[in-house]
Scaffold this motif. Structure first.
Motif, PDB file in Angstrom:
ATOM      1  N   ILE A  47       0.840  -1.200   0.000  1.00 38.17           N
ATOM      2  CA  ILE A  47       0.000   0.000   0.000  1.00 38.17           C
ATOM      3  C   ILE A  47       0.875   1.250   0.000  1.00 38.17           C
ATOM      4  CG2 ILE A  47      -1.736   1.324   1.283  1.00 38.17           C
ATOM      5  CD1 ILE A  47      -2.646  -1.360  -0.227  1.00 38.17           C
ATOM      6  N   GLN A  74      -6.716  -7.243  -2.472  1.00 37.87           N
ATOM      7  CA  GLN A  74      -6.901  -5.864  -2.942  1.00 37.87           C
ATOM      8  C   GLN A  74      -7.990  -5.787  -4.006  1.00 37.87           C
ATOM      9  OE1 GLN A  74      -2.389  -4.890  -3.258  1.00 37.87           O
ATOM     10  NE2 GLN A  74      -3.514  -2.951  -3.327  1.00 37.87           N
ATOM     11  N   THR A  77     -11.425  -6.362  -2.363  1.00 39.70           N
ATOM     12  CA  THR A  77     -11.869  -5.286  -1.474  1.00 39.70           C
ATOM     13  C   THR A  77     -11.860  -3.906  -2.140  1.00 39.70           C
ATOM     14  OG1 THR A  77      -9.627  -4.989  -0.598  1.00 39.70           O
ATOM     15  CG2 THR A  77     -11.110  -6.509   0.601  1.00 39.70           C
ATOM     16  N   THR A  79      -9.376  -2.180  -3.197  1.00 36.02           N
ATOM     17  CA  THR A  79      -8.259  -1.373  -2.709  1.00 36.02           C
ATOM     18  C   THR A  79      -7.056  -1.535  -3.640  1.00 36.02           C
ATOM     19  OG1 THR A  79      -7.535  -3.164  -1.225  1.00 36.02           O
ATOM     20  CG2 THR A  79      -9.003  -1.487  -0.293  1.00 36.02           C
ATOM     21  N   LEU A  85     -10.420   3.027  -4.823  1.00 31.38           N
ATOM     22  CA  LEU A  85     -10.472   3.607  -3.477  1.00 31.38           C
ATOM     23  C   LEU A  85     -11.471   4.755  -3.422  1.00 31.38           C
ATOM     24  CD1 LEU A  85      -6.830   3.844  -2.055  1.00 31.38           C
ATOM     25  CD2 LEU A  85      -8.712   2.413  -1.248  1.00 31.38           C
ATOM     26  N   HIS A  89     -14.527   3.433  -1.381  1.00 33.48           N
ATOM     27  CA  HIS A  89     -14.162   3.788  -0.008  1.00 33.48           C
ATOM     28  C   HIS A  89     -14.236   5.293   0.266  1.00 33.48           C
ATOM     29  CE1 HIS A  89     -12.727  -0.309   0.755  1.00 33.48           C
ATOM     30  NE2 HIS A  89     -12.327  -0.270  -0.497  1.00 33.48           N
ATOM     31  N   GLN A 101      -5.295   6.627   6.497  1.00 27.76           N
ATOM     32  CA  GLN A 101      -5.929   6.000   5.340  1.00 27.76           C
ATOM     33  C   GLN A 101      -5.206   4.711   4.957  1.00 27.76           C
ATOM     34  OE1 GLN A 101      -5.625   9.510   2.887  1.00 27.76           O
ATOM     35  NE2 GLN A 101      -7.860   9.801   2.886  1.00 27.76           N
ATOM     36  N   GLN A 102      -3.889   4.733   5.024  1.00 23.31           N
ATOM     37  CA  GLN A 102      -3.130   3.522   4.730  1.00 23.31           C
ATOM     38  C   GLN A 102      -3.465   2.418   5.731  1.00 23.31           C
ATOM     39  OE1 GLN A 102       1.096   3.952   3.634  1.00 23.31           O
ATOM     40  NE2 GLN A 102       0.705   6.162   3.550  1.00 23.31           N
ATOM     41  N   VAL A 105      -6.855   0.935   4.824  1.00 25.77           N
ATOM     42  CA  VAL A 105      -6.772   0.039   3.670  1.00 25.77           C
ATOM     43  C   VAL A 105      -6.169  -1.298   4.082  1.00 25.77           C
ATOM     44  CG1 VAL A 105      -5.669  -0.306   1.416  1.00 25.77           C
ATOM     45  CG2 VAL A 105      -6.716   1.899   1.965  1.00 25.77           C
TER      46      VAL A 105
END
Length: 119
Positions: A47, A74, A77, A79, A85, A89, A101-102, A105
Motif C-alpha cells: 500500500i 486488494q 476489497t 483497494t 479507493l 471507499h 488511510q493507509q 486500507v
C-alpha cells in the motif's frame, strides 16, 4: 468489524467482479507459512509503495491479479487502485494517502484475508 466495514463487505459481495476473488490453495498455504504479522507487513508495504503516492505509477494497473494473497485481497476489497479507493471507499485520488488511510486500507485487506482463511 465495525458496522461500516460490515456494510462494505456486503456491498463487495454484491459485485459480480469483486465477489469472484478467493484465495487458492497456494495462497492459503502462503498465509499459513508466513503468518499474520508478515502478511500484514506485506500489505502495508504494498500500500505504501503502490497506492499511497499522490499519483501512483501505472495507476489502475499497478496491482497484479495473482501472485500474492494481498493482491487478490486488494481486488476483492476494491483497494487495488486510486479509482477503486475513491469509488468504493470515498478516499479521493490525486492526494497522497495519509497514515490513517493507509492503516484503514491494510485493515480492510487483512479483514478480508481473515474471512477467507476462516471461511
Amino acid at each position: 468489524m465495525t458496522p461500516n466495514t460490515e456494510q462494505l463487505f456486503r456491498r463487495l459481495q454484491q459485485s459480480r467482479f469483486r465477489s469472484r476473488f478467493h484465495l487458492g490453495a497456494s495462497e492459503r498455504q502462503y498465509c499459513l507459512d508466513k503468518g499474520a504479522e508478515t502478511i500484514q507487513r506485506h500489505a502495508a508495504d504494498f500500500i505504501a509503495r503502490r497506492l499511497a503516492p499522490q499519483e501512483p505509477a501505472n495507476d489502475g494497473k499497478q496491482t497484479p491479479m495473482r501472485g500474492h494473497p494481498v493482491f487478490i485481497a486488494q481486488h476483492a476489497t476494491a483497494t487495488c487502485c486510486r479509482g477503486c479507493l475513491a469509488k468504493w471507499h470515498g478516499i479521493p485520488a490525486g492526494v497522497p494517502l495519509s497514515q490513517e488511510q493507509q492503516a484503514y486500507v491494510v485493515g480492510v485487506i487483512f479483514q478480508w484475508l481473515v474471512r477467507e482463511m476462516n471461511g
